[in-house]
Design an enzyme around this catalytic site. Structure first.
Site, PDB file in Angstrom:
ATOM      1  N   LYS A 114       0.832  -1.213   0.000  1.00 46.99           N
ATOM      2  CA  LYS A 114       0.000   0.000   0.000  1.00 46.99           C
ATOM      3  C   LYS A 114       0.859   1.253   0.000  1.00 46.99           C
ATOM      4  O   LYS A 114       0.477   2.261  -0.592  1.00 46.99           O
ATOM      5  CB  LYS A 114      -0.951   0.007   1.202  1.00 46.99           C
ATOM      6  CG  LYS A 114      -2.107  -0.967   1.033  1.00 46.99           C
ATOM      7  CD  LYS A 114      -3.277  -0.608   1.914  1.00 46.99           C
ATOM      8  CE  LYS A 114      -4.441  -1.555   1.666  1.00 46.99           C
ATOM      9  NZ  LYS A 114      -5.522  -1.420   2.613  1.00 46.99           N
ATOM     10  N   LYS A 196      -4.032 -10.731  -6.908  1.00 48.52           N
ATOM     11  CA  LYS A 196      -5.293 -11.142  -6.277  1.00 48.52           C
ATOM     12  C   LYS A 196      -6.425 -10.212  -6.699  1.00 48.52           C
ATOM     13  O   LYS A 196      -6.202  -9.032  -7.002  1.00 48.52           O
ATOM     14  CB  LYS A 196      -5.152 -11.203  -4.751  1.00 48.52           C
ATOM     15  CG  LYS A 196      -4.990  -9.866  -4.113  1.00 48.52           C
ATOM     16  CD  LYS A 196      -5.181  -9.899  -2.616  1.00 48.52           C
ATOM     17  CE  LYS A 196      -5.111  -8.446  -2.156  1.00 48.52           C
ATOM     18  NZ  LYS A 196      -5.210  -8.141  -0.809  1.00 48.52           N
ATOM     19  N   LYS A 199     -10.519  -4.511  -5.475  1.00 44.28           N
ATOM     20  CA  LYS A 199     -11.301  -3.408  -6.048  1.00 44.28           C
ATOM     21  C   LYS A 199     -10.428  -2.438  -6.838  1.00 44.28           C
ATOM     22  O   LYS A 199     -10.930  -1.693  -7.659  1.00 44.28           O
ATOM     23  CB  LYS A 199     -12.040  -2.668  -4.940  1.00 44.28           C
ATOM     24  CG  LYS A 199     -11.072  -2.166  -3.912  1.00 44.28           C
ATOM     25  CD  LYS A 199     -11.702  -1.459  -2.782  1.00 44.28           C
ATOM     26  CE  LYS A 199     -10.637  -0.862  -1.895  1.00 44.28           C
ATOM     27  NZ  LYS A 199      -9.637  -1.789  -1.338  1.00 44.28           N
TER      28      LYS A 199
HETATM   29  P1  TYM Z   1     -10.003  -6.775   3.618  1.00 43.61           P
HETATM   30  O1  TYM Z   1     -11.082  -5.808   3.886  1.00 43.61           O
HETATM   31  O2  TYM Z   1      -8.936  -6.393   2.638  1.00 43.61           O
HETATM   32  O3  TYM Z   1     -10.603  -8.138   3.110  1.00 43.61           O
HETATM   33  C1  TYM Z   1     -11.668  -8.748   3.814  1.00 43.61           C
HETATM   34  C2  TYM Z   1     -11.514 -10.253   3.775  1.00 43.61           C
HETATM   35  O4  TYM Z   1     -11.557 -10.724   2.419  1.00 43.61           O
HETATM   36  C3  TYM Z   1     -10.393 -11.506   2.158  1.00 43.61           C
HETATM   37  N1  TYM Z   1      -9.997 -11.290   0.753  1.00 43.61           N
HETATM   38  C4  TYM Z   1      -9.851 -12.270  -0.148  1.00 43.61           C
HETATM   39  N2  TYM Z   1     -10.006 -13.607  -0.044  1.00 43.61           N
HETATM   40  C5  TYM Z   1      -9.783 -14.334  -1.169  1.00 43.61           C
HETATM   41  N3  TYM Z   1      -9.412 -13.795  -2.355  1.00 43.61           N
HETATM   42  C6  TYM Z   1      -9.242 -12.455  -2.498  1.00 43.61           C
HETATM   43  N4  TYM Z   1      -8.910 -11.938  -3.676  1.00 43.61           N
HETATM   44  C7  TYM Z   1      -9.471 -11.629  -1.363  1.00 43.61           C
HETATM   45  N5  TYM Z   1      -9.409 -10.286  -1.142  1.00 43.61           N
HETATM   46  C8  TYM Z   1      -9.740 -10.091   0.146  1.00 43.61           C
HETATM   47  C9  TYM Z   1      -9.344 -10.996   3.130  1.00 43.61           C
HETATM   48  O5  TYM Z   1      -8.355 -11.954   3.377  1.00 43.61           O
HETATM   49  C10 TYM Z   1     -10.189 -10.722   4.368  1.00 43.61           C
HETATM   50  O6  TYM Z   1     -10.406 -11.904   5.113  1.00 43.61           O
HETATM   51  N6  TYM Z   1      -7.371  -6.010   7.742  1.00 43.61           N
HETATM   52  C11 TYM Z   1      -8.516  -6.708   7.191  1.00 43.61           C
HETATM   53  C12 TYM Z   1      -9.813  -6.313   7.861  1.00 43.61           C
HETATM   54  C13 TYM Z   1      -9.773  -6.484   9.330  1.00 43.61           C
HETATM   55  C14 TYM Z   1      -9.887  -7.712  10.038  1.00 43.61           C
HETATM   56  C15 TYM Z   1      -9.789  -7.351  11.406  1.00 43.61           C
HETATM   57  C16 TYM Z   1     -10.080  -9.031   9.657  1.00 43.61           C
HETATM   58  C17 TYM Z   1      -9.597  -5.490  10.240  1.00 43.61           C
HETATM   59  N7  TYM Z   1      -9.613  -6.011  11.489  1.00 43.61           N
HETATM   60  C18 TYM Z   1      -9.852  -8.327  12.399  1.00 43.61           C
HETATM   61  C19 TYM Z   1     -10.139 -10.010  10.656  1.00 43.61           C
HETATM   62  C20 TYM Z   1     -10.033  -9.656  12.006  1.00 43.61           C
HETATM   63  C21 TYM Z   1      -8.603  -6.354   5.727  1.00 43.61           C
HETATM   64  O7  TYM Z   1      -8.123  -5.331   5.296  1.00 43.61           O
HETATM   65  O8  TYM Z   1      -9.339  -7.230   4.977  1.00 43.61           O
END
Ligand code: TYM
Length: 332
Positions: A114, A196, A199
């Site tokens: 990022k 991956k 968005k």
């Molecule tokens: P975030 O918002 O980027 O993504 C949310 C969840 O979706 C999964 N994910 C994917 N899985 C498979 N293929 C993909 N292309 C793909 N893109 C995203 C991510 O692995 C995630 O599980 N930091 C976290 C949000 C968060 C969180 C937490 C999660 C904040 N606090 C506490 C668990 C526990 C995040 O940015 O995920």
């Protein structure tokens, strides 16, 4: 006494939810409601590490609440809340900042990624983000954290922080385990199977609220290789594009890779791609329709996230009080 194990996860409302979010973690969450005491939240505090348009952020948070419910999270059976409604996240986040090392934060892949994409805004929040995520998790003392593959490193640093803190103050935090599904943990971009699905590349990304014809078009255009002899085979090393499509099809239909390969044996991509698109359209259709219905009932959504915040706050504050006491803050 409630002996159920605890599960927690969140998604950032930094963009509209997409197929990676759904097939990776989200589709598994409803299966867990019966067995676990579950907490699911909108990670809005995390989203401002990157500049957001305020009205868009509000809209996406509400849409995400509706989507959680539409995906099968029954608010009567779990706790659904908005992260910024529970101040303990930011409060514990600060404490954990002081127990998280500069060196370990510097190694986080997502930070490197990022910060190279947003060179004009490499802020402190982007850097300390894993400590806030650790706070999100540890406040609820969960056993498991279901996430996609890309968040594994953040759950691991959370474990390290918890162990470090426990090492100093005794058993304050339960050390949670990541829970990563075998199929769908890393969905790749349709137009660039080497990265991956996210968005930030909308043409390679399928959004949960997208129109069926747009979804179908994206699948028809999905990048595959030039193999012509029996091309529908799972081999992520040499055939990343079609392997991604097989993974999506398997996750959407519950079928095995072998079963899919034998159905399409001897047939080309032209036959396979539209079938995958159709399976995704049909998987997402009820979710989209239910989300639209729920979004028309703002009062209901408000009742869900307000009740959720109250339940979450009660549990979170218990952990926070314990932490404050351990580190030596004078009680109010
Ligand atoms: P975030 O918002 O980027 O993504 C949310 C969840 O979706 C999964 N994910 C994917 N899985 C498979 N293929 C993909 N292309 C793909 N893109 C995203 C991510 O692995 C995630 O599980 N930091 C976290 C949000 C968060 C969180 C937490 C999660 C904040 N606090 C506490 C668990 C526990 C995040 O940015 O995920």
């Amino acid at each position: 006494m409630d002996e159920k194990k605890v599960m927690l996860s969140g998604i950032q409302p930094s963009g509209d939810l997409h197929l990676g979010n759904y097939l990776g973690p989200l589709r598994h969450w409803p299966e867990m409601l019966a067995e676990f005491d579950c907490y699911f939240f909108m990670a809005d505090l995390h989203t401002i590490t990157v500049r957001q348009e305020p009205a868009q952020l509000r809209r996406r948070v509400l849409t995400q609440v509706a989507q959680y419910i539409a995906c099968g999270l029954d608010p009567e059976k779990c706790t659904i809340f908005i992260q910024s409604h529970v101040p303990a996240h930011a409060q514990l986040g600060w404490v954990l900042d002081c127990y998280t090392m500069f060196g370990e934060l510097s190694r986080m892949t997502q930070f490197k990624d990022k910060s190279s994409k947003h060179k004009d805004n490499i802020n402190a929040g982007l850097f300390t983000y894993p400590a806030l995520m650790a706070a999100d998790i540890l406040l609820y003392q969960p056993d498991f954290v279901p996430v996609g593959e890309d968040q594994k490193q953040h759950v691991e640093i959370c474990r390290d922080i918890a162990e470090r803190f426990n090492g100093i103050y005794g058993d304050v935090f339960k050390v949670p385990a990541p829970y990563i599904a075998k199929v769908g943990a890393r969905i790749m971009s349709l137009n660039d199977p080497s990265s991956k699905m996210s968005k930030s590349n909308p043409e390679g990304c399928v959004f949960l609220m997208e129109k069926p014809e747009d979804i179908a078009r994206k699948f028809k255009r999905a990048v595959t290789d030039s193999d012509t002899v029996n091309p529908v085979r799972y081999d992520p090393q040499t055939k990343p594009g079609v392997s991604n499509l097989i993974q999506i099809y398997a996750a959407a239909t519950g079928r095995s890779f072998a079963d899919i390969e034998s159905e399409f044996q001897g047939r080309g991509y032209g036959a396979f791609k539209p079938v995958v698109g159709e399976a995704v359209v049909e998987t997402l259709r009820p979710i989209r329709e239910e989300t639209e219905r729920l979004l028309a009932d703002k009062a209901y959504l408000e009742s869900v996230y307000k009740a959720g915040a109250e339940k979450a706050e009660y549990v979170a504050n218990k952990t926070l009080r314990k932490v404050y006491k351990k580190v030596g803050f004078v009680p109010r």
